[in-house]
Design an enzyme around this catalytic site. Structure first.
Site, short mmCIF file in Angstrom:
data_model
loop_
_atom_site.label_atom_id
_atom_site.label_comp_id
_atom_site.label_asym_id
_atom_site.label_seq_id
_atom_site.Cartn_x
_atom_site.Cartn_y
_atom_site.Cartn_z
N HIS A 118 0.84 -1.21 0.00
CA HIS A 118 0.00 0.00 0.00
C HIS A 118 0.88 1.26 0.00
CE1 HIS A 118 -3.11 -2.57 2.35
NE2 HIS A 118 -3.62 -2.37 1.15
N ARG A 127 -1.81 -6.15 -8.40
CA ARG A 127 -0.85 -7.20 -8.07
C ARG A 127 -0.93 -8.27 -9.15
NH1 ARG A 127 -3.08 -7.43 -2.06
NH2 ARG A 127 -4.86 -6.83 -3.31
N SER A 136 -2.99 -7.39 3.26
CA SER A 136 -3.23 -7.24 4.70
C SER A 136 -3.57 -8.59 5.33
CB SER A 136 -4.39 -6.27 4.94
OG SER A 136 -4.07 -5.01 4.42
P1 ADP Z 1 -5.80 -5.76 0.73
O1 ADP Z 1 -6.05 -6.54 -0.52
O2 ADP Z 1 -4.38 -5.83 1.19
O3 ADP Z 1 -6.81 -5.97 1.82
P2 ADP Z 1 -6.98 -3.13 0.27
O4 ADP Z 1 -8.37 -3.52 0.03
O5 ADP Z 1 -6.71 -2.30 1.47
O6 ADP Z 1 -5.93 -4.30 0.29
O7 ADP Z 1 -6.37 -2.49 -1.04
C1 ADP Z 1 -6.35 -1.15 -1.33
C2 ADP Z 1 -5.58 -0.93 -2.61
O8 ADP Z 1 -4.21 -1.26 -2.43
C3 ADP Z 1 -6.02 -1.77 -3.80
O9 ADP Z 1 -5.94 -0.96 -4.94
C4 ADP Z 1 -5.01 -2.86 -3.93
O10 ADP Z 1 -4.89 -3.31 -5.24
C5 ADP Z 1 -3.79 -2.13 -3.47
N1 ADP Z 1 -2.81 -3.03 -2.92
C6 ADP Z 1 -2.98 -3.87 -1.89
N2 ADP Z 1 -1.85 -4.58 -1.66
C7 ADP Z 1 -0.95 -4.18 -2.60
C8 ADP Z 1 0.39 -4.55 -2.92
N3 ADP Z 1 1.02 -5.48 -2.24
N4 ADP Z 1 1.01 -3.91 -3.94
C9 ADP Z 1 0.35 -2.96 -4.63
N5 ADP Z 1 -0.93 -2.57 -4.40
C10 ADP Z 1 -1.57 -3.17 -3.40
#
Ligand code: ADP
Length: 160
Positions: free
Chosen positions: A17, A90, A128
């Site tokens: 993130h 990803r 996460s």
């Molecule tokens: P998670 O899938 O970790 O629960 P979120 O719903 O909080 O994540 O994701 C918020 C944004 O961050 C999304 O656009 C997701 O694609 C991006 N994101 C999550 N993890 C990564 C990562 N490891 N690398 C790049 N972007 C990410």
């Protein structure tokens, strides 16, 4: 001034993130990190904690606004005059869902673009939920979360 929104649950924020937020802050004038409060699953960390973790991890970025958010992203973007939603992509597994969300947002707000940033290859499989799973099994999460919040996250997750 170009404002964009980085939405997510950030439960908790990971280095993946942080990479996307940092890159967005270099590309655009103003970045709103919108932390979702109406999640389908009950989050591990409260909205206040999730916001504070992001604040602590992004102290050196000066064009961020970190807010709790619920409701329709397309509407919120209109209110904030945001030109785009910035998302990290990803593996292929993200693609279908993100594509659907991007097209839905475009229908609801035709002025709103979605910008996809390819994730850093190091964080390709980082999420996460991986952080929570590894920490709850007492594994090492130091390569997964920002150093400044590492101990607090570990302490909280080990208590559960
Ligand atoms: P998670 O899938 O970790 O629960 P979120 O719903 O909080 O994540 O994701 C918020 C944004 O961050 C999304 O656009 C997701 O694609 C991006 N994101 C999550 N993890 C990564 C990562 N490891 N690398 C790049 N972007 C990410």
């Amino acid at each position: 001034m170009k404002t964009v929104i980085c939405p997510g649950s950030f439960d908790p924020i990971t280095l993946g993130h942080l990479d996307i937020i940092t890159r967005a802050s270099k590309m655009f004038d103003h970045v709103i990190v919108a932390v979702l409060s109406n999640l389908e699953k009950t989050p591990c960390f409260s909205l206040e904690e999730r916001i504070r973790f992001i604040e602590e991890s992004t102290k050196e970025l000066h064009n961020l606004e970190i807010v709790g958010f619920k409701g329709l992203l397309a509407e919120y973007a209109r209110e904030k005059n945001a030109v785009a939603v910035v998302k990290g992509l990803r593996a292929l597994s993200d693609f279908e869902y993100e594509f659907m969300m991007a097209l839905t947002n475009k229908k609801l707000n035709p002025d709103l673009e979605t910008v996809f940033l390819t994730c850093n290859s190091e964080y390709m499989y980082l999420s996460s939920s991986i952080v929570k799973q590894v920490a709850s099994l007492k594994g090492d999460i130091s390569n997964f979360v920002p150093t400044c919040i590492h101990d607090e996250i570990l302490a909280r997750l080990n208590k559960q």
